[in-house]
Each structure stands twice: as C-alpha cells, then as structure tokens.
Design a protein around this motif. Structure first.
Motif, PDB file in Angstrom:
ATOM      1  N   TYR A   1      42.318  35.723  41.386  1.00  0.00           N
ATOM      2  CA  TYR A   1      41.932  36.435  40.178  1.00  0.00           C
ATOM      3  C   TYR A   1      40.715  37.329  40.373  1.00  0.00           C
ATOM      4  O   TYR A   1      40.503  38.244  39.563  1.00  0.00           O
ATOM      5  CB  TYR A   1      41.679  35.441  39.045  1.00  0.00           C
ATOM      6  CG  TYR A   1      42.952  34.894  38.459  1.00  0.00           C
ATOM      7  CD1 TYR A   1      43.738  35.669  37.610  1.00  0.00           C
ATOM      8  CD2 TYR A   1      43.395  33.614  38.771  1.00  0.00           C
ATOM      9  CE1 TYR A   1      44.913  35.185  37.075  1.00  0.00           C
ATOM     10  CE2 TYR A   1      44.575  33.112  38.242  1.00  0.00           C
ATOM     11  CZ  TYR A   1      45.332  33.909  37.394  1.00  0.00           C
ATOM     12  OH  TYR A   1      46.498  33.419  36.871  1.00  0.00           O
ATOM     13  N   GLU A   2      39.907  37.098  41.405  1.00  0.00           N
ATOM     14  CA  GLU A   2      38.799  38.014  41.654  1.00  0.00           C
ATOM     15  C   GLU A   2      39.295  39.384  42.069  1.00  0.00           C
ATOM     16  O   GLU A   2      38.559  40.366  41.981  1.00  0.00           O
ATOM     17  CB  GLU A   2      37.871  37.434  42.719  1.00  0.00           C
ATOM     18  CG  GLU A   2      36.894  36.408  42.203  1.00  0.00           C
ATOM     19  CD  GLU A   2      35.994  36.942  41.102  1.00  0.00           C
ATOM     20  OE1 GLU A   2      35.417  38.027  41.295  1.00  0.00           O
ATOM     21  OE2 GLU A   2      35.893  36.296  40.046  1.00  0.00           O
TER      22      GLU A   2
ATOM     23  N   VAL B   1      39.573  25.828  41.379  1.00  0.00           N
ATOM     24  CA  VAL B   1      38.860  27.064  41.058  1.00  0.00           C
ATOM     25  C   VAL B   1      38.681  27.926  42.301  1.00  0.00           C
ATOM     26  O   VAL B   1      38.807  29.156  42.250  1.00  0.00           O
ATOM     27  CB  VAL B   1      37.504  26.736  40.402  1.00  0.00           C
ATOM     28  CG1 VAL B   1      36.599  27.969  40.371  1.00  0.00           C
ATOM     29  CG2 VAL B   1      37.709  26.213  38.988  1.00  0.00           C
ATOM     30  N   ALA B   2      38.383  27.293  43.442  1.00  0.00           N
ATOM     31  CA  ALA B   2      38.242  28.057  44.691  1.00  0.00           C
ATOM     32  C   ALA B   2      39.554  28.761  45.053  1.00  0.00           C
ATOM     33  O   ALA B   2      39.543  29.903  45.525  1.00  0.00           O
ATOM     34  CB  ALA B   2      37.796  27.132  45.814  1.00  0.00           C
TER      35      ALA B   2
ATOM     36  N   ASN C   1      38.043  33.268  31.365  1.00  0.00           N
ATOM     37  CA  ASN C   1      38.127  34.632  31.882  1.00  0.00           C
ATOM     38  C   ASN C   1      39.572  35.103  32.011  1.00  0.00           C
ATOM     39  O   ASN C   1      39.877  36.273  31.758  1.00  0.00           O
ATOM     40  CB  ASN C   1      37.425  34.710  33.236  1.00  0.00           C
ATOM     41  CG  ASN C   1      35.922  34.868  33.100  1.00  0.00           C
ATOM     42  OD1 ASN C   1      35.425  35.402  32.120  1.00  0.00           O
ATOM     43  ND2 ASN C   1      35.183  34.400  34.093  1.00  0.00           N
ATOM     44  N   ILE C   2      40.472  34.198  32.424  1.00  0.00           N
ATOM     45  CA  ILE C   2      41.883  34.562  32.517  1.00  0.00           C
ATOM     46  C   ILE C   2      42.436  34.907  31.134  1.00  0.00           C
ATOM     47  O   ILE C   2      43.177  35.890  30.960  1.00  0.00           O
ATOM     48  CB  ILE C   2      42.688  33.419  33.169  1.00  0.00           C
ATOM     49  CG1 ILE C   2      42.251  33.210  34.622  1.00  0.00           C
ATOM     50  CG2 ILE C   2      44.182  33.704  33.112  1.00  0.00           C
ATOM     51  CD1 ILE C   2      42.900  32.017  35.293  1.00  0.00           C
ATOM     52  N   TYR C   3      42.079  34.114  30.137  1.00  0.00           N
ATOM     53  CA  TYR C   3      42.567  34.336  28.776  1.00  0.00           C
ATOM     54  C   TYR C   3      42.094  35.689  28.242  1.00  0.00           C
ATOM     55  O   TYR C   3      42.883  36.483  27.711  1.00  0.00           O
ATOM     56  CB  TYR C   3      42.078  33.209  27.871  1.00  0.00           C
ATOM     57  CG  TYR C   3      42.838  33.075  26.576  1.00  0.00           C
ATOM     58  CD1 TYR C   3      43.971  32.281  26.486  1.00  0.00           C
ATOM     59  CD2 TYR C   3      42.417  33.746  25.432  1.00  0.00           C
ATOM     60  CE1 TYR C   3      44.673  32.150  25.304  1.00  0.00           C
ATOM     61  CE2 TYR C   3      43.105  33.619  24.243  1.00  0.00           C
ATOM     62  CZ  TYR C   3      44.234  32.822  24.182  1.00  0.00           C
ATOM     63  OH  TYR C   3      44.922  32.705  23.001  1.00  0.00           O
ATOM     64  N   LEU C   4      40.794  35.969  28.390  1.00  0.00           N
ATOM     65  CA  LEU C   4      40.262  37.224  27.864  1.00  0.00           C
ATOM     66  C   LEU C   4      40.648  38.418  28.725  1.00  0.00           C
ATOM     67  O   LEU C   4      40.638  39.556  28.235  1.00  0.00           O
ATOM     68  CB  LEU C   4      38.739  37.128  27.752  1.00  0.00           C
ATOM     69  CG  LEU C   4      38.220  36.212  26.644  1.00  0.00           C
ATOM     70  CD1 LEU C   4      36.708  36.152  26.664  1.00  0.00           C
ATOM     71  CD2 LEU C   4      38.710  36.680  25.275  1.00  0.00           C
TER      72      LEU C   4
ATOM     73  N   VAL D   1      46.637  39.042  50.187  1.00  0.00           N
ATOM     74  CA  VAL D   1      47.927  39.247  49.529  1.00  0.00           C
ATOM     75  C   VAL D   1      47.725  39.613  48.065  1.00  0.00           C
ATOM     76  O   VAL D   1      48.424  40.490  47.523  1.00  0.00           O
ATOM     77  CB  VAL D   1      48.800  37.995  49.680  1.00  0.00           C
ATOM     78  CG1 VAL D   1      50.084  38.136  48.880  1.00  0.00           C
ATOM     79  CG2 VAL D   1      49.119  37.735  51.152  1.00  0.00           C
ATOM     80  N   ALA D   2      46.767  38.955  47.396  1.00  0.00           N
ATOM     81  CA  ALA D   2      46.512  39.259  45.986  1.00  0.00           C
ATOM     82  C   ALA D   2      46.001  40.686  45.813  1.00  0.00           C
ATOM     83  O   ALA D   2      46.294  41.341  44.804  1.00  0.00           O
ATOM     84  CB  ALA D   2      45.505  38.272  45.405  1.00  0.00           C
TER      85      ALA D   2
END
Length: 518
Positions: free
Chosen positions: A179-180, A172-173, A282-285, A73-74
């Motif tokens: 996000y990957e 995280v999983a 990683n989300i922030y950057l 879905v992502a």
C-alpha cells in the motif's frame, strides 16, 4: 532463468562457450582444427535461493528480499492482486515485529508486558508461528482504556494483547510493502517515513506557493468507531487476494472490546489503539476520500486547490469560495455512502491566505480567522518587510492543559525531601575530574592592568579568593575578570580608526619604529 514469469527453473543455467567457436573463411580453407569441445554445463547453485531474507555477516541485519519483491510488483502492476502472502509470516518476521513494539506499552487482557513475553522468546515465537500457520491462532478481545483529552473529555482506546500486537505488526509490514506504493502524497498519517511535521510543512508550502484564499478545516466524527467493516474488507480485497490474510483481519475486527469484564462485538470500528488500526484507517480513507478528492481537483475545480490529510483530520485550501462550498457539499454526500459524517463543530470554512487580511479590511471586518491542525494554530501574519507569512503556535487549550498538569505535579512534589548529596565515603571509589585552576588567569589579568587602576585589584583579589574556595568559578569572579581592561597599545589596521577597549573609544597610540617605548 530463475523465478521467471511463467517459466520453470531449468537444470542447466548456462553452458561454457567453446574456444574458437567462430572461424573465419581463411582459417577454414587452411584446414585448421575445428572449434574445441565445449565445456561441461554447470547445474544451478544450491544454496539460499529459497530463503526469504539474508543476513549480513558482520552486522547480522536482516534484509528482507521477499518484501522488496512484493514492493516491486506492487509498484509495477497497480491492478495486481496478491494471492500468496501468508507464507511470508515467518519466525524472523515475528521476531522483528516483537522488537519493534514499545517496551513500556500498556498490557492487554492477558496482562502480559513486553518484558514478560521476552523471557523464553524463541520458544514462544515458534509456538505462535505454528498456531498462525495452522489456523489455530485466536485473537483476544481488546481492553478498553480511557485517556484525557485537552477539552476535558475522555478518549476511548483499545489495547491488544502481546501476541496480537506481534502478529498485527508482521501483517502491517507485509501490507505496507503493497500500500505504500498505492497511497497518495496527500496522506501523511501513520506512514513510514512521514510524520506530523511533514504534514505541517507541506501545508505551509502549499499555502505559500498556491493561490489559496479559503481554508476548509474538516474532521470526521468518531472515525475509528464508525468505520464500516464490510466496506473495509472490500477495500482490502482490491489488492489482497490471499484469503488467509483476510481471515486474520476479520478475526481482529470481530474480537470485540472488553470493558468492565463484558465483551462487546460490533460490526463498526477498527479499535483505535490497535497496531493494525492506523493502516486499516488509511486504506479506508484512501478509497473513500483521497482518490475521489484528487479526481475532483483534476475535473471540477476552477482555481488552485491543495489538500493535506493526517488520518481523519485534513485541511483543504481553495482559491475560490465557490469551489470550496461545492467541494464541501459533494464531500458530505461521498462520505455518507461509506457510513462517515463530518464533525459539525470542527468542520468550518474560513477566509485565510495571502490577501485575506486586505479583503477583510475592505469589508470592514477584523483580522483573518485562525484554524488548528495537528496541535498548532495557524495565523495570517507578516514579516518585518510587510510580506505575507504563516505563523504557527501551540494551541492555547493544549498549552493550558499541559501547564496545569505541570503545576499539579509540582504541588504534589512540593513537600518531598530533596535528595542528599553523596558523602565522601560513597565517592571514595569514584574518580574525580580535577577542578580547573583560575588563579593563574586572575594573576595574568592583574599583571596586564595599567597603573592607576587600583580599584580593580580589590575585585581581582576577591575573585582569586572565591575561585580558590570553590571548584567552579563563581559569578563574581567571572565578572571581575571580564571587567579587566587590556593595555592601550593595541594595533589597528587604519590609523584614523579608533580602537574600542574596555567599552571606551581611545585613539590609536603611535608605535615607534626602532627602540623601546620611553
């Protein structure tokens, strides 16, 4: 249709079609029997349709179907917000997260090690899962520790408790499945399937394949300690609409850091060293830097441009110096909007690339400058054919620090006793591999010697004596066997070619066609 979009599950999935359902006009005129009665419809199969994952019978390896559906879905819906993720934090996911932790990791404020928590693991995970689902889970403060840096300073780290590590690893999983599919290819830090060597290889390929003449070596100052938490939550909410997941992240951000018995809570930072900290960074950057840099490359740059980022350390290559300076100025303004600043000493613009040495030589300057990235120093070099080549070597300061540490450790162990070998009584119950026999080899080498080489017999005898006294061949015996010269009667493919025997060139001996050698 199972789990269809905006469809409810029906009681009947499929009806068995009747035999002879379609009749031709000839059959109908002949008055043949109509179609047979259709079969009784079959209801839905009741089984593991409600399970989040299944296990293979032989290996018992869990295959998470729920994460695959989230990932799909992502990938297909880039603007989709996920509002139902919390129920995926199951006992099985917590167990997988526990076994992914490092067994020798430092303990948190609870002083529990991985092996201590493993005892009666099933009961503890059930209790942890129940508290997480009820909202009774409370995050413990992080324990502040310091590790030495190569330049002599101390790097502050935050160590979480065991239960916090387990829940963070499970979250995280879940978030990685989303996000990957969003992270760009220029990001290599703390991502599954990517590492430091991938970033180094990508940088070398980019410099070789693109017209790169200037390198911007940038580093964000105290990134993990200056991240604005409110901006971070807003970035996470772009894709995560489940308020319970957001509440968990807020708990970890507001847990604080304990140092010398005092807990300090701040509205900045993510706690470098925590399990979830790299993903949040990683989300922030991704939103603060990556998307903006790629858009700038597509719209503003006039030449070639490459970028490789590993966490808060990134390298940007440009073809023109004007593009590099404009990018640096606009990037400073961009990062200031999100409470980030570039390190004044570690951020610099240098001339580096295929034509850097030639251009600097025309201006009367020295060799091109070097830059450091991920523990390596990048140098402009040349191959033996004179072509451009990037050379990498370990940073000098880190190499010196490691050698100094090894030297101190050797000095510490200098006067320690050497472990004694085991006695015959201790080895009585063990099976020993029989030592190889070198006497037949020495005898065979002696028999193959031509007459007149008596000086070799002495070495051969010494080799046999040493080989019989030890289980392994001594160097002297090996050298004596290596110096033996084979017989001259060697055959060569061409009559005019000499045969090299024993390091000496000798002409090929003629071979008789019939009879023995006289």
């Amino acid at each position: 249709m199972m789990y269809g979009h905006e469809k409810s599950d029906s009681v009947i999935v499929a009806a068995k079609p009747a035999n002879k359902a379609v009749q031709t006009a000839v059959e109908q005129s002949a008055g043949e029997a109509t179609a047979a009665e259709p079969g009784e419809p079959r209801a839905e199969t009741k089984g593991n349709v409600d399970q989040q994952s299944t296990c293979r019978a032989q290996s018992r390896v869990s295959v998470s179907q729920a994460l695959d559906r989230i990932r799909k879905v992502a990938r297909e819906r880039k603007r989709q917000r996920f509002t139902a993720l919390f129920h995926h934090i199951s006992i099985d996911l917590l167990e997988e997260a526990f076994y992914e932790l490092k067994q020798n990791a430092a303990p948190g404020v609870d002083r529990l090690m991985w092996t201590d928590y493993e005892a009666d693991l099933e009961r503890k995970l059930e209790d942890l899962h129940d508290r997480v689902q009820r909202g009774a889970y409370r995050a413990l403060p992080l324990r502040r520790v310091y590790i030495p840096k190569p330049d002599g300073r101390q790097r502050p780290l935050a160590v979480a408790a065991v239960e916090d590590k387990i829940v963070q690893r499970a979250v995280v999983a879940l978030l990685n499945a989303i996000y990957e599919e969003d992270f760009l290819g220029i990001s290599y830090g703390f991502r599954p399937g990517r590492g430091t060597h991938d970033a180094l290889d990508a940088l070398c390929v980019g410099i070789h394949s693109r017209k790169v003449s200037f390198i911007l070596d940038a580093d964000i100052q105290s990134f993990f300690d200056t991240v604005n938490q409110e901006w971070l939550i807003r970035f996470v909410e772009h894709r995560i609409g489940d308020r319970r997941i957001i509440r968990l992240i807020r708990k970890w951000l507001k847990a604080g850091v304990m140092e010398d018995g005092v807990v300090t809570v701040s509205d900045r930072g993510t706690g470098q060293g925590a399990v979830i900290s790299p993903l949040l960074a990683n989300i922030y950057l991704h939103y603060a830097l990556d998307l903006w840099a790629v858009r700038w490359r597509q719209r503003e740059v006039t030449g070639d441009m490459i970028i490789v980022r590993y966490a808060d350390d990134f390298i940007v290559g440009f073809q023109h110096e004007s593009d590099a300076r404009r990018f640096l100025d606009e990037m400073r303004e961009r990062l200031l909007k999100f409470a980030l600043t570039l390190h004044p000493e570690k951020t610099r613009l240098i001339e580096f690339g295929r034509f850097a040495a030639e251009r600097r030589q025309r201006r009367g300057l020295g060799k091109p400058e070097t830059f450091n990235f991920l523990g390596f120093t990048f140098i402009c070099g040349k191959t033996r054919q004179g072509k451009f080549q990037i050379k990498r070597k370990t940073r000098r300061d880190r190499m010196q620090a490691k050698l100094k540490m090894i030297k101190q450790e050797m000095w510490r162990r200098m006067h320690q006793p050497i472990p004694k070998p085991r006695s015959a009584d201790q080895c009585a119950g063990t099976e020993r591999v029989p030592a190889p026999c070198y006497r037949p080899l020495a005898a065979h080498a002696a028999a193959s010697q031509p007459k007149g080489s008596g000086h070799m017999d002495t070495d051969d005898a010494a080799g046999e004596r040493l080989a019989s006294e030890t289980d392994h061949p001594p160097p002297l015996a090996e050298r004596s066997l290596r110096r033996h010269t084979p017989e001259v009667g060697a055959v060569c493919g061409k009559a005019a070619r000499t045969v090299l025997c024993g390091g000496r060139a000798m002409k090929r001996a003629s071979l008789p066609l019939h009879g023995n050698v006289a």
